[in-house]
Design an enzyme around this catalytic site. Structure first.
Site, PDB file in Angstrom:
ATOM      1  N   ASP A 195      11.588  -3.946  -1.909  1.00 39.68           N
ATOM      2  CA  ASP A 195      11.024  -3.168  -3.019  1.00 39.68           C
ATOM      3  C   ASP A 195      12.018  -2.101  -3.491  1.00 39.68           C
ATOM      4  O   ASP A 195      12.484  -1.280  -2.708  1.00 39.68           O
ATOM      5  CB  ASP A 195       9.745  -2.493  -2.497  1.00 39.68           C
ATOM      6  CG  ASP A 195       9.068  -1.591  -3.506  1.00 39.68           C
ATOM      7  OD1 ASP A 195       9.406  -1.659  -4.706  1.00 39.68           O
ATOM      8  OD2 ASP A 195       8.172  -0.822  -3.087  1.00 39.68           O
ATOM      9  N   HIS A 368       5.398   3.815  -2.931  1.00 35.48           N
ATOM     10  CA  HIS A 368       6.682   3.127  -2.753  1.00 35.48           C
ATOM     11  C   HIS A 368       7.667   4.057  -2.061  1.00 35.48           C
ATOM     12  O   HIS A 368       7.856   5.201  -2.500  1.00 35.48           O
ATOM     13  CB  HIS A 368       7.260   2.702  -4.101  1.00 35.48           C
ATOM     14  CG  HIS A 368       6.349   1.808  -4.890  1.00 35.48           C
ATOM     15  ND1 HIS A 368       6.425   0.432  -4.819  1.00 35.48           N
ATOM     16  CD2 HIS A 368       5.336   2.099  -5.732  1.00 35.48           C
ATOM     17  CE1 HIS A 368       5.494  -0.091  -5.608  1.00 35.48           C
ATOM     18  NE2 HIS A 368       4.826   0.901  -6.176  1.00 35.48           N
TER      19      HIS A 368
END
Lengths: 555, 555
Positions: A195, A368
Site C-alpha cells: 500500500d 494507511h
C-alpha cells in the site's frame, strides 16, 4: 520451467487512488486479489461507477481458483457484483469475518448471493487451490478484519498487503501480526505489493485509539447537538463516538443508510456494541434536548445525496441544523473530494452551526501507514522484489524510494502501471506485455468503456447543446412537402430564439431546394448538406458548436 | 437626512472565493468597487465564466460616478467587459498603474477600449465625484499596484481593502502604506470591508521576497531543465524566477499566452525587467542544454488548456517533459482546483520528471494576509463597523471573530451575503432589503442565469442522453404516412440498439394508431402520448430517464 512464470497483473489501483484489483497467475491458474471500484467525477457525465477493466478475465472463469478480498472497503470489494455477473462465480471467495459479512449483504442486494461461495479464511490457516497456497495475515486498518494476502507458488510467495497500518493500540486490541510478517521474511518473500497511500507522509500514523479521547475532549465543550460524520465502515470510529457519547450521557442516532447497515452487520458479528437504550431513531432526535444528542451521520466526503449534505442544504427530514449545533468531521477528504467537502462545511457555517475538522483537533487517524510503517513492512518481509501498489504515480514513486532507502536493490523495485504484468521466475523478474487495461464504466444497469460514442455525445451536447432539424421531402422528386421543424435543447441564453428558428427553417428549405435542383436525392447526402449549412450558420451566429442532428423523412 | 443612508451592497465575493464586486451608494449616486469573475466548475456544463449578478445596476448607468478597481486579478476585474457592455460606460474607471495597463489590454481584446475612460489614480490623490471622494491607498499583494479604496461621503468613510498583506519586505520595496491607514483610523473610519481569504491561518504570511532565495536553493539542486509554474499576474514572482535563473546562468523562456502578455505589460510600465539576452523563445528551448534552461509556464492551477497541463499530457508543441526535468509549483491550488492540480502533478510523475511543490519547500507565499495581519488592519483603521468580504462563509465568520478579538463590539460586526445591502447613517447600521443577487453565466458570447432551461436540459441529457422520435402523419386523417424515425444520442452501453430501435418504432406506430382511432389529432397531444409511452418503455428497459423528444410532422 521457463514458461512457468508467476504473473502479477494489477488491473487497478496503480496511478490512481481506488479500484484496486490484482490478478495473480501461475501455470494457467488464477487467484484474484480484491475487486474494487472508484466513484465517478462530474466530467464523466452521468456515469454511476468506475470499475477496473477486468476483460483479461473474460472466458477464463474456469481458470480462477479463488477471489480473495483484503477488507470490506468499496475500493477493494465494490466491483465484485460486476465481476461475478460478467466473468462468473469462482469456486470460493475468501476474506475476513466482517469482509465476508459486508460482501454477503452487498451480493444479496445484487441478487447474486446464491451463487457465491463466501468463506471466512481465518488468519494463519492455509488453503490450497490448484498451484496456490493462500493464507491471510491479520493487519490493522480503518475497518476491522483487514487481512494481507500471502499467495505461495512453487516459484515463491507474493504478499499483497492490502491497506494497512502498524497501529500498536488498535481499538479491538488486535495489532498487525508482526510476528507472522517477520516469519514470512525469514522464509523468503519473493514479491511485496505494498500500500502506497501515505508514502508521502513522514513518520508513523497516529493510532486509531488516540481519536477517542480527542473526540471526547471536543464533545465535552459542545453545549448543543453534536453531529459526527465519518466513514460508515470505520466501525471502530463509530464505536469510539458511541463510547464518548455514553460518557457524556448523550443518546446516539445513526443517520444514513450505510451507517445503520454497517453498524448492524458489525454488531451482529460481535465487532461493535452499544449500551442498552443508547440508540434513538432519527425521527426521535427532536424529542430530546440538544445537549443530550449525538448524531452519527454519513457524508464525510460531501457526497451529494448523503445525510450530512442534505442537512447542510436544509433538506433532511429528521435533522434541521441550527446555530448551536456542532458538526465534527472525523475524517479527511479522499483526494478529489476536497471541493465537495469544503462546500458542505461552508453551508454549515452559513446556517450558523459550528464545524470542527481534523485540522482543528486530532479527531481523525488515517488507516494507511506512513513512511516509517512502509519501511517497517519492507524490513520485516525482506522481499526480493517490490511492486508498490495502491497509489497515484507520485506515491508509487515515493514508495519505491522508501524501498531503496531500506537497502533494496533499485533494479528489484518496479514502477508498475495498470495492465502491465510483472513476470517472475527463478531467473529474474520483469514486466511482460502490456495488456492495456483501461476502465469500465457503469451506467444504470449496463457497463461499457469510456470511449463509447454515447459519452462523447454527452460531452458535446452538455457543452453546447443540440439542434434537431426535421425535413420532410417527397420520395418522388425531393421537393419539400412539409415545413421543416427546428428544435433545440441545451442552447443557452438565446436572445431571439423564434427569429433564429425561422432563419434556420429558411436555410433548411434553401438547402433542400439546392439539393433537389442538383439531383441530390439520397437522404444521407441531404443530411450531410444540412449538417454543414446549419453548423456554419449556428457558429457564425452563436459562436458555439452544438450537435447538429438533421433528420430527412421521405414520404 | 434619514433617507440619506450610505448603502454598501456586495454583489459577489461573500460566501465564495471569487467574483468580487461591491456597489457603494449614497444619495442615489453609485461607485462600483471591483468587477470580478469566477471560473466555472464541471457541473456547470459548458458555461465559460461566472459573473456577479449586476442586474441591480441595469438602467442606472447614469447614476454611476466611477468604477474603481483594486488590482488586476481576474476575480477583481474579469467581469468588467460584461458590465460595460450590459450596463454602459461610467465617466471614469480608476486603478493603479499596472491595473489600468492590464484592463486596457483586456478591454482592447473585447473591442471596448474606446469607450472607457481609464485613469490611473495615484495613491493619496483625492478624486471628487458627486457625493463621493475617492482615494486609493497603496497595499501589498501578489500583483504590483494593489490599492485599497477609501470612499468618503458626508455620512463617513468606507475602506474596501481589496486583497492585501502587510509584507514588510515586498519585492518592489513598497510595503503597504501603514501610515495612511493609521491616519484613516485617527480621522475615524465608518466601515471596513476587509479581505477574509486567509482568516483561517494563524500568524503572519511569509514575505514575497522570502520566495526568491528558496527558489534559488531548489534551482541550484536541479541538474536538468527547470519548469516553474506560477500565476502569470504575479510579476514579482516571475521577476524572482528570472533573477534566480540569471544567477545560475540559465536562459528563460516564457510559455503560455498570459505569461508573455502580463510580463510585457509590466515590463513596458517599468515594473519588471530581465538582463539583455536572457529570454529565449519557446521554440528555441530544445536548442539549449537542459541545464541551461528555466521555463516559466502558465498552468499552476491545472487549467485544462494551459501550457503546463499540455506538457503533462505530452501535448505541448515546444516542451516535451522527460526524466531529469523538474517542475516547480510556485503556487498553491485555489480552493476547488485541488483535483486538477493533483492530476497534473501525477501525470508529471508518470512521465518520470520530478515535482517540487510548496509542501516541499517555501517556494510560495500567499498574497493574502493571515490572522495577525487582519487584526493589524482592524487595529490601524479602528472602524466603527466591520463587514468581512472576500471569503466563503467560514472565513467571513472567522474574520468576524478576529474583529471581536481586537475589541470591536460584536453588534457592529456584520455577517453579510451577496445581495444584502448594509445601510449606515448617523443613527446606526443594519442590513436593508435583500435584493437576492444570484450569478450570471457566460456561455459563448451570451450571458444568462443558471436556472435557464437550456442548462437544465444539458444536465438531463448529459446524465442519461436523449431519444428523438419523428412521426410523420397525414394531416387529413392522422394515419402514419412514413416509417417513424428513432434516433438517440448519449445513451450509453446499449447492448442491442437495433432491436431496441425497432421495438420503439413499433411502439410509436401503435401509439399513433391509438391516437388516430381515438380521434386525437392535435400534434401536441400526440407528442404527449408518444412522450409518455416511450419514456415508460425506456425506463423499463434501460432503467434510465433520458430526455424524450417526440416530433410529429403532418403532411
Amino acid at each position: 520451467m521457463a514458461s512457468k512464470k508467476l504473473r502479477v497483473l494489477p488491473l487497478g489501483g496503480l496511478g490512481e487512488i481506488g479500484k484496486n484489483m490484482t490478478v495473480i497467475e501461475y501455470d494457467g491458474r488464477i487467484v484474484v486479489v480484491d475487486t474494487g471500484l472508484m466513484f465517478p467525477t462530474a466530467e464523466m457525465h452521468g456515469i454511476d461507477l468506475v470499475l477496473p477493466d477486468f476483460s483479461y478475465l473474460r472466458g477464463r472463469a474456469d481458470d480462477i481458483e479463488a477471489i480473495v478480498l483484503t477488507h470490506g472497503h468499496e475500493d477493494h470489494v465494490g466491483a465484485l457484483p460486476y465481476v461475478l455477473r460478467e466473468i462468473g462465480f469462482p469456486p470460493v471467495i475468501y476474506g475476513g469475518l466482517l469482509t465476508i459479512g459486508m460482501v454477503r449483504s452487498k451480493l444479496d442486494e445484487h441478487k447474486l448471493v446464491d451463487g457465491a461461495n463466501l468463506q471466512e479464511l481465518p488468519p494463519g490457516e492455509k488453503a490450497r487451490h490448484g498451484p496456490f497456497e493462500i493464507e491471510l495475515v491479520h493487519l490493522a486498518h480503518s475497518i476491522p478484519d483487514m487481512r494481507g494476502v500471502l499467495i505461495t507458488t512453487e516459484v515463491g510467495s507474493v504478499l499483497m498487503t492490502g491497506d494497512y497500518k502498524f497501529d500498536q493500540t488498535p481499538v479491538d486490541g488486535r495489532p498487525a501480526d508482526i510476528s507472522r510478517l517477520a516469519e514470512i521474511g525469514r522464509e523468503g518473500l519473493l514479491l511485496l505489493c505494498g500500500d502506497s497511500t501515505n508514502a508521502d507522509r513522514p513518520g508513523v500514523a497516529p493510532s486509531e485509539s488516540s481519536v477517542g479521547p480527542a473526540l471526547l475532549e471536543q464533545f465535552a465543550r459542545c453545549e448543543g447537538r453534536i453531529i459526527v460524520t465519518s466513514f460508515a465502515s470505520n466501525i471502530h470510529r463509530v464505536q469510539q463516538v458511541i463510547d464518548a457519547a455514553a460518557q457524556l450521557d448523550r443518546k446516539v442516532a445513526l443517520v444514513g443508510r450505510s451507517m445503520r447497515k454497517n453498524f448492524n452487520i458489525a454488531s451482529n458479528l460481535g465487532l461493535a456494541e452499544a449500551p442498552p437504550g443508547m440508540f434513538i431513531q432519527p425521527r426521535e432526535i427532536s424529542d430530546f434536548p440538544d445537549e443530550k444528542v449525538v448524531i452519527i451521520s454519513t457524508g464525510s466526503q460531501g457526497e451529494p445525496l448523503s445525510a450530512l449534505r442534505r442537512m447542510a442544504n436544509n433538506d433532511h427530514r429528521d435533522v434541521q441544523l441550527h446555530s448551536g449545533d456542532t458538526v465534527v468531521f472525523s475524517a479527511t477528504p479522499v483526494p478529489g473530494n476536497e471541493r465537495a467537502v469544503n462546500e458542505t462545511i461552508d453551508r454549515i457555517y452559513e446556517i450558523g452551526a459550528s464545524v470542527i475538522t481534523a485540522a482543528d483537533a486530532p479527531i481523525h487517524a488515517s488507516g494507511h501507514g506512513w513512511q516509517e510503517e512502509l519501511k517497517l513492512m519492507l524490513n520485516l518481509t525482506r522481499p526480493r522484489y517490490v511492486l508498490p501498489v495502491h497509489g497515484d504515480h507520485k506515491r508509487l514513486r515515493l514508495h519505491a524510494e522508501l524501498a531503496e532507502a531500506v537497502g533494496i536493490d533499485p533494479e528489484r523495485i518496479f514502477q508498475g502501471r495498470n495492465g502491465l504484468p510483472l513476470e517472475i521466475d527463478a531467473s529474474g523478474a520483469g514486466f511482460g506485455e502490456d495488456i492495456h487495461a483501461g476502465v469500465i464504466y457503469v451506467d444504470g444497469v449496463n457497463i461499457g468503456e469510456p470511449d463509447d460514442a454515447a459519452l462523447r455525445d454527452r460531452r458535446e451536447i452538455s457543452a453546447d447543446g443540440i439542434f434537431i432539424v426535421v425535413a420532410t421531402i417527397s420520395s418522388d422528386d425531393g421537393t419539400v412537402v412539409a415545413d421543416p421543424e427546428v428544435i433545440f435543447r441545451g442552447v443557452a441564453f438565446l436572445e431571439d430564439a423564434d427569429a433564429l428558428v425561422e432563419e434556420l427553417a429558411d436555410l433548411v428549405e434553401d438547402t433542400l431546394e439546392d439539393a433537389a435542383e442538383s439531383g441530390n436525392r439520397a437522404s444521407h447526402l441531404i443530411e450531410e448538406d444540412l449538417h454543414e449549412a446549419i453548423g456554419k450558420f449556428v457558429w457564425q451566429r452563436l459562436r458555439r458548436r452544438p450537435m447538429i442532428l438533421p433528420v430527412v423523412v421521405e414520404v
